[in-house]
Enzyme design. Sequence first.
Site, PDB file in Angstrom:
ATOM      1  CG  HIS A  23      18.065  25.698   8.163  1.00  0.00           C
ATOM      2  ND1 HIS A  23      17.202  25.836   7.382  1.00  0.00           N
ATOM      3  CD2 HIS A  23      18.522  24.317   7.782  1.00  0.00           C
ATOM      4  CE1 HIS A  23      16.466  24.677   6.855  1.00  0.00           C
ATOM      5  NE2 HIS A  23      17.316  23.744   6.927  1.00  0.00           N
ATOM      6  CD  GLU A  51      13.139  34.948  11.641  1.00  0.00           C
ATOM      7  OE1 GLU A  51      13.860  34.289  10.816  1.00  0.00           O
ATOM      8  OE2 GLU A  51      12.339  34.876  12.431  1.00  0.00           O
ATOM      9  NE  ARG A 100      13.035  27.762  -0.824  1.00  0.00           N
ATOM     10  CZ  ARG A 100      11.998  28.718  -1.213  1.00  0.00           C
ATOM     11  NH1 ARG A 100      11.886  29.729  -0.709  1.00  0.00           N
ATOM     12  NH2 ARG A 100      11.195  28.433  -2.321  1.00  0.00           N
ATOM     13  NE  ARG A 141      -1.461  -1.290   3.751  1.00  0.00           N
ATOM     14  CZ  ARG A 141      -1.694  -0.921   4.945  1.00  0.00           C
ATOM     15  NH1 ARG A 141      -3.036  -0.637   5.376  1.00  0.00           N
ATOM     16  NH2 ARG A 141      -0.909  -1.095   5.857  1.00  0.00           N
ATOM     17  CG  HIS A 155      17.350  32.230   6.307  1.00  0.00           C
ATOM     18  ND1 HIS A 155      16.329  31.512   5.366  1.00  0.00           N
ATOM     19  CD2 HIS A 155      17.713  33.178   5.303  1.00  0.00           C
ATOM     20  CE1 HIS A 155      16.269  32.123   4.296  1.00  0.00           C
ATOM     21  NE2 HIS A 155      17.124  32.964   4.220  1.00  0.00           N
ATOM     22  CE  LYS A 182      14.571  28.205  10.718  1.00  0.00           C
ATOM     23  NZ  LYS A 182      15.109  28.744   9.413  1.00  0.00           N
ATOM     24  CG  ASN A 233       7.221  28.288   8.585  1.00  0.00           C
ATOM     25  OD1 ASN A 233       6.222  28.636   8.763  1.00  0.00           O
ATOM     26  ND2 ASN A 233       8.645  28.868   8.926  1.00  0.00           N
ATOM     27  CG  ASP A 280      18.586  34.031   1.008  1.00  0.00           C
ATOM     28  OD1 ASP A 280      18.276  34.768   2.314  1.00  0.00           O
ATOM     29  OD2 ASP A 280      17.815  33.134   0.867  1.00  0.00           O
ATOM     30  CD  GLN A 300       5.311  30.530  11.758  1.00  0.00           C
ATOM     31  OE1 GLN A 300       5.031  31.278  12.554  1.00  0.00           O
ATOM     32  NE2 GLN A 300       5.939  30.896  10.687  1.00  0.00           N
ATOM     33  CD  GLU A 339       6.527   6.274  15.819  1.00  0.00           C
ATOM     34  OE1 GLU A 339       7.433   6.322  16.327  1.00  0.00           O
ATOM     35  OE2 GLU A 339       5.569   5.683  16.577  1.00  0.00           O
ATOM     36  CE1 TYR A 361      12.565  25.840   6.051  1.00  0.00           C
ATOM     37  CE2 TYR A 361      10.490  25.398   5.121  1.00  0.00           C
ATOM     38  CZ  TYR A 361      11.779  25.789   4.915  1.00  0.00           C
ATOM     39  OH  TYR A 361      12.322  26.126   3.678  1.00  0.00           O
TER      40      TYR A 361
END
Length: 206
Positions: free
Chosen positions: A119, A143, A59, A23, A62, A72, A49, A175, A47, A28, A132
């Site tokens: 990151h 930030e 990306r 299937r 940060h 994160k 994302n 960036d 949060q 987890e 995230y």
Amino acid sequence: MKYRELTVPGAFEITPKQFGDPRGVFLEAFKASPFADAVGHSFDLQQVNTSVSAAGVLRGIHFADVPPSQAKYVMCAKGAVLDVVVDIRVGSPTFGTWDTVLLDDVDRKAIYLSEGLGHAFMSLEDGSTVVYLCSTGYAPGREHGIHPLDPALDIQWPTTARDGTPITPQLSEKDEAAPTLAEARAQGLLPTMEAVTAHLTTLQRR
């Protein structure tokens, strides 16, 4: 679920156990108890994302002010990305070093980045979807970023996509305009190891 601390202290590679049958697959993706055992405190989810990126999209790097910064727990639900953690903690014995984890939809690994770490990731396939889990919500005033192509960091970004085709880094304007690690340090933007340690101590007491 297996946790392995990376060469940047405070960052972990998490390998889940997958259960497959005709299937599909079940696993987890996050579990509170093993997380707390490995990291030393619980994860306060505030949060979630999701980003979707074309091949070559880069990306990061940060990070957020400490305290409270933003820890994160990062996964790739579809596609593949090379995820990078950078030690930007002034006073850390491993300051300026970095490590990587390949996140994809085969091994379905995750990476955890503690407060005070930088990151970034590069997408290796069109449509790569990254999820995230964040310990704090987005706060623009706290930030910051470091240029991911900073020659002093010398991060070895991939030059080929998952299918073997050539890729070149695609950065956002924000960036692209980010300072180097040395410039960010001179501007007082980087967290100190002392501040990070103090903040983590408060988390461990909860």
